[in-house]
Design a protein around this motif. Structure first.
Motif, PDB file in Angstrom:
ATOM      1  N   ALA A 165       9.899   0.865 -10.270  1.00 43.75           N
ATOM      2  CA  ALA A 165      10.484  -0.283 -10.964  1.00 43.75           C
ATOM      3  C   ALA A 165       9.459  -0.962 -11.868  1.00 43.75           C
ATOM      4  O   ALA A 165       9.773  -1.342 -13.010  1.00 43.75           O
ATOM      5  CB  ALA A 165      11.048  -1.277  -9.954  1.00 43.75           C
ATOM      6  N   ARG A 166       8.241  -1.112 -11.387  1.00 47.93           N
ATOM      7  CA  ARG A 166       7.209  -1.747 -12.229  1.00 47.93           C
ATOM      8  C   ARG A 166       6.856  -0.861 -13.419  1.00 47.93           C
ATOM      9  O   ARG A 166       6.537  -1.354 -14.495  1.00 47.93           O
ATOM     10  CB  ARG A 166       5.944  -2.051 -11.401  1.00 47.93           C
ATOM     11  N   HIS A 167       6.921   0.444 -13.216  1.00 54.80           N
ATOM     12  CA  HIS A 167       6.702   1.381 -14.333  1.00 54.80           C
ATOM     13  C   HIS A 167       7.677   1.063 -15.467  1.00 54.80           C
ATOM     14  O   HIS A 167       7.325   1.137 -16.643  1.00 54.80           O
ATOM     15  CB  HIS A 167       6.906   2.810 -13.797  1.00 54.80           C
ATOM     16  N   MET A 168       8.902   0.652 -15.083  1.00 55.55           N
ATOM     17  CA  MET A 168       9.942   0.339 -16.082  1.00 55.55           C
ATOM     18  C   MET A 168       9.929  -1.139 -16.459  1.00 55.55           C
ATOM     19  O   MET A 168      10.822  -1.610 -17.147  1.00 55.55           O
ATOM     20  CB  MET A 168      11.326   0.694 -15.512  1.00 55.55           C
ATOM     21  N   PRO A 202       0.798   2.614 -15.725  1.00 59.18           N
ATOM     22  CA  PRO A 202       1.297   1.237 -15.599  1.00 59.18           C
ATOM     23  C   PRO A 202       0.412   0.381 -14.688  1.00 59.18           C
ATOM     24  O   PRO A 202      -0.172   0.868 -13.723  1.00 59.18           O
ATOM     25  CB  PRO A 202       2.692   1.414 -14.986  1.00 59.18           C
ATOM     26  N   ASP A 203       0.338  -0.875 -15.032  1.00 62.55           N
ATOM     27  CA  ASP A 203      -0.429  -1.852 -14.258  1.00 62.55           C
ATOM     28  C   ASP A 203       0.314  -2.178 -12.965  1.00 62.55           C
ATOM     29  O   ASP A 203       1.530  -2.366 -12.984  1.00 62.55           O
ATOM     30  CB  ASP A 203      -0.580  -3.120 -15.113  1.00 62.55           C
ATOM     31  N   MET A 204      -0.402  -2.224 -11.854  1.00 62.96           N
ATOM     32  CA  MET A 204       0.220  -2.588 -10.580  1.00 62.96           C
ATOM     33  C   MET A 204      -0.482  -3.819  -9.973  1.00 62.96           C
ATOM     34  O   MET A 204      -0.507  -4.008  -8.763  1.00 62.96           O
ATOM     35  CB  MET A 204       0.168  -1.412  -9.590  1.00 62.96           C
ATOM     36  N   SER A 205      -1.065  -4.645 -10.848  1.00 65.75           N
ATOM     37  CA  SER A 205      -1.811  -5.812 -10.362  1.00 65.75           C
ATOM     38  C   SER A 205      -0.912  -6.818  -9.661  1.00 65.75           C
ATOM     39  O   SER A 205      -1.338  -7.490  -8.722  1.00 65.75           O
ATOM     40  CB  SER A 205      -2.501  -6.531 -11.526  1.00 65.75           C
ATOM     41  N   ILE A 265       0.876  -1.176   0.000  1.00 69.76           N
ATOM     42  CA  ILE A 265       0.000   0.000   0.000  1.00 69.76           C
ATOM     43  C   ILE A 265       0.913   1.226   0.000  1.00 69.76           C
ATOM     44  O   ILE A 265       1.689   1.427   0.936  1.00 69.76           O
ATOM     45  CB  ILE A 265      -0.924   0.014   1.235  1.00 69.76           C
ATOM     46  N   SER A 266       0.820   2.009  -1.096  1.00 70.95           N
ATOM     47  CA  SER A 266       1.682   3.197  -1.199  1.00 70.95           C
ATOM     48  C   SER A 266       0.847   4.472  -1.181  1.00 70.95           C
ATOM     49  O   SER A 266       1.349   5.549  -1.492  1.00 70.95           O
ATOM     50  CB  SER A 266       2.531   3.129  -2.467  1.00 70.95           C
ATOM     51  N   SER A 267      -0.418   4.347  -0.794  1.00 71.90           N
ATOM     52  CA  SER A 267      -1.360   5.466  -0.910  1.00 71.90           C
ATOM     53  C   SER A 267      -1.069   6.619   0.047  1.00 71.90           C
ATOM     54  O   SER A 267      -1.673   7.683  -0.084  1.00 71.90           O
ATOM     55  CB  SER A 267      -2.783   4.968  -0.645  1.00 71.90           C
ATOM     56  N   PHE A 268      -0.182   6.422   1.012  1.00 71.93           N
ATOM     57  CA  PHE A 268       0.105   7.483   1.990  1.00 71.93           C
ATOM     58  C   PHE A 268       1.352   8.284   1.632  1.00 71.93           C
ATOM     59  O   PHE A 268       1.772   9.152   2.387  1.00 71.93           O
ATOM     60  CB  PHE A 268       0.247   6.887   3.395  1.00 71.93           C
ATOM     61  N   VAL A 269       1.962   7.955   0.511  1.00 71.37           N
ATOM     62  CA  VAL A 269       3.119   8.711   0.021  1.00 71.37           C
ATOM     63  C   VAL A 269       2.816   9.119  -1.418  1.00 71.37           C
ATOM     64  O   VAL A 269       2.060   8.445  -2.111  1.00 71.37           O
ATOM     65  CB  VAL A 269       4.427   7.877   0.079  1.00 71.37           C
ATOM     66  N   PRO A 270       3.412  10.228  -1.881  1.00 70.20           N
ATOM     67  CA  PRO A 270       3.137  10.651  -3.253  1.00 70.20           C
ATOM     68  C   PRO A 270       3.636   9.613  -4.252  1.00 70.20           C
ATOM     69  O   PRO A 270       4.638   8.944  -4.012  1.00 70.20           O
ATOM     70  CB  PRO A 270       3.931  11.951  -3.408  1.00 70.20           C
ATOM     71  N   SER A 271       2.933   9.512  -5.372  1.00 72.81           N
ATOM     72  CA  SER A 271       3.412   8.614  -6.426  1.00 72.81           C
ATOM     73  C   SER A 271       4.674   9.196  -7.056  1.00 72.81           C
ATOM     74  O   SER A 271       4.714  10.386  -7.389  1.00 72.81           O
ATOM     75  CB  SER A 271       2.349   8.438  -7.503  1.00 72.81           C
ATOM     76  N   PRO A 272       5.693   8.360  -7.253  1.00 80.63           N
ATOM     77  CA  PRO A 272       6.909   8.842  -7.930  1.00 80.63           C
ATOM     78  C   PRO A 272       6.675   9.056  -9.424  1.00 80.63           C
ATOM     79  O   PRO A 272       7.553   9.553 -10.115  1.00 80.63           O
ATOM     80  CB  PRO A 272       7.907   7.708  -7.686  1.00 80.63           C
ATOM     81  N   LEU A 273       5.489   8.689  -9.894  1.00 78.89           N
ATOM     82  CA  LEU A 273       5.202   8.798 -11.333  1.00 78.89           C
ATOM     83  C   LEU A 273       4.446  10.085 -11.665  1.00 78.89           C
ATOM     84  O   LEU A 273       4.123  10.328 -12.835  1.00 78.89           O
ATOM     85  CB  LEU A 273       4.399   7.579 -11.801  1.00 78.89           C
ATOM     86  N   ILE A 274       4.154  10.899 -10.645  1.00 80.36           N
ATOM     87  CA  ILE A 274       3.464  12.167 -10.896  1.00 80.36           C
ATOM     88  C   ILE A 274       4.409  13.111 -11.637  1.00 80.36           C
ATOM     89  O   ILE A 274       5.593  13.203 -11.308  1.00 80.36           O
ATOM     90  CB  ILE A 274       2.990  12.796  -9.559  1.00 80.36           C
ATOM     91  N   GLY A 275       3.856  13.778 -12.627  1.00 79.80           N
ATOM     92  CA  GLY A 275       4.662  14.692 -13.455  1.00 79.80           C
ATOM     93  C   GLY A 275       4.667  14.185 -14.883  1.00 79.80           C
ATOM     94  O   GLY A 275       4.016  13.176 -15.191  1.00 79.80           O
TER      95      GLY A 275
END
Ligand code: HPA
Length: 279
Positions: free
Chosen positions: A222-225, A156-159, A135-145
């Protein structure tokens, strides 16, 4: 739109490109107090973070900052001894820059480790937990921007963040070593304060088994990549409040527990990486 995040990454890469001795298969991140694993690596060379222009350098005691290149068994590895945390004040994109850099080095697998507080009441301090989801919902997404298209897609899929085959590899490594391996969901808070008991109860209700201040954003980047991701939490303590009203938490305690567990942690990581040569 300005893609300064990607430009900065490329600058870091260009600064060290000539010093990368081989293409690593596994990129290993050592968590708080767990840096001793670095001595297990048959070392080829090192790059200090402070020698990389723009690279985020950790300020936390116990987090030495360098990339170590070497082999574990026959597997080529780049290892981060020390990582930066969001609570140090870095932009979240800087927090994941090292993971992105190791992808550019050619690493296929990101192996994340951390110290964490145990929320699941079946866990005890000293346990290891295979991270099954997060659960990463309490920190900003590193993919914003602006999306760095060269790295990955916008949505990206995070399933399945944690690679099922690599999870099995770690399970088998633990079984072979007779090390008990718990499993569960890791939740990242920003820190740097430890959680209040009420926050720990909330995290438990949300489905978390362990709580910490790192890892989840790196896994998202990492999953984004499209890297394959796996991770182990060292449960250094019961999360706040679980042991009653007199319980307190300290970084010293986290480090002391990690020191005690080091031989088991080192064996588990070594054996897992060796088996990742074929995975
Ligand atoms: N909470 C957050 N991070 C941690 C903890 C904890 O209880 N233990 C080690 N890292």
């Amino acid at each position: 739109m300005d893609d300064h995040v990607y430009q900065k990454l490329l600058k870091c890469y260009e600064a060290i490109e000539s010093r990368i001795p081989f293409t690593p298969k596994v990129a290993l991140v050592l968590g708080s107090g767990l840096g001793g694993f670095a001595d297990e690596i048959e070392e080829d060379s090192e790059i200090l973070y402070r020698d990389i222009p723009g690279f985020p350098v950790s300020t936390v005691p116990g987090h030495e900052g360098k990339f170590i290149f070497g082999h574990v068994g026959s597997v080529p590895v780049v290892c981060m001894k020390g990582r930066v945390h969001y609570y140090e004040g870095y932009d979240i994109t800087d927090v994941v820059l090292p993971a992105r850099l190791m992808h550019l080095m050619g690493a296929e697998i990101l192996f994340l480790t951390n110290a964490a507080g145990g929320i699941n009441r079946n866990f005890t301090a000293g346990d290891f937990m295979l991270i099954r989801d997060q659960i990463s919902s309490f920190v900003p997404s590193p993919l914003i921007g602006p999306n760095p298209d060269a790295l990955g897609e916008r949505f990206p899929d995070m399933s399945r963040i944690y690679d099922p085959v690599l999870c099995d590899v770690i399970r088998q490594a633990a079984a072979g070593l007779d090390i008990t391996l718990q499993e569960g969901v890791y939740l990242q808070f920003t820190g740097p304060a430890y959680e209040s008991p009420a926050e720990v109860r909330m995290a438990g209700i949300l489905g978390a088994d362990a709580v910490g201040m790192s890892t989840a954003v790196e896994a998202v980047a990492a999953r984004h990549m499209n890297m394959r991701v796996c991770g182990i939490s060292f449960i250094s303590n019961a999360a706040a409040g679980l042991l009653g009203p007199d319980q307190t938490l300290s970084h010293e305690e986290v480090k002391a527990r990690a020191d005690e567990a080091a031989p088991y942690f080192n064996a588990l990581v070594r054996e897992s990486i060796k088996r990742m040569g074929e995975a």
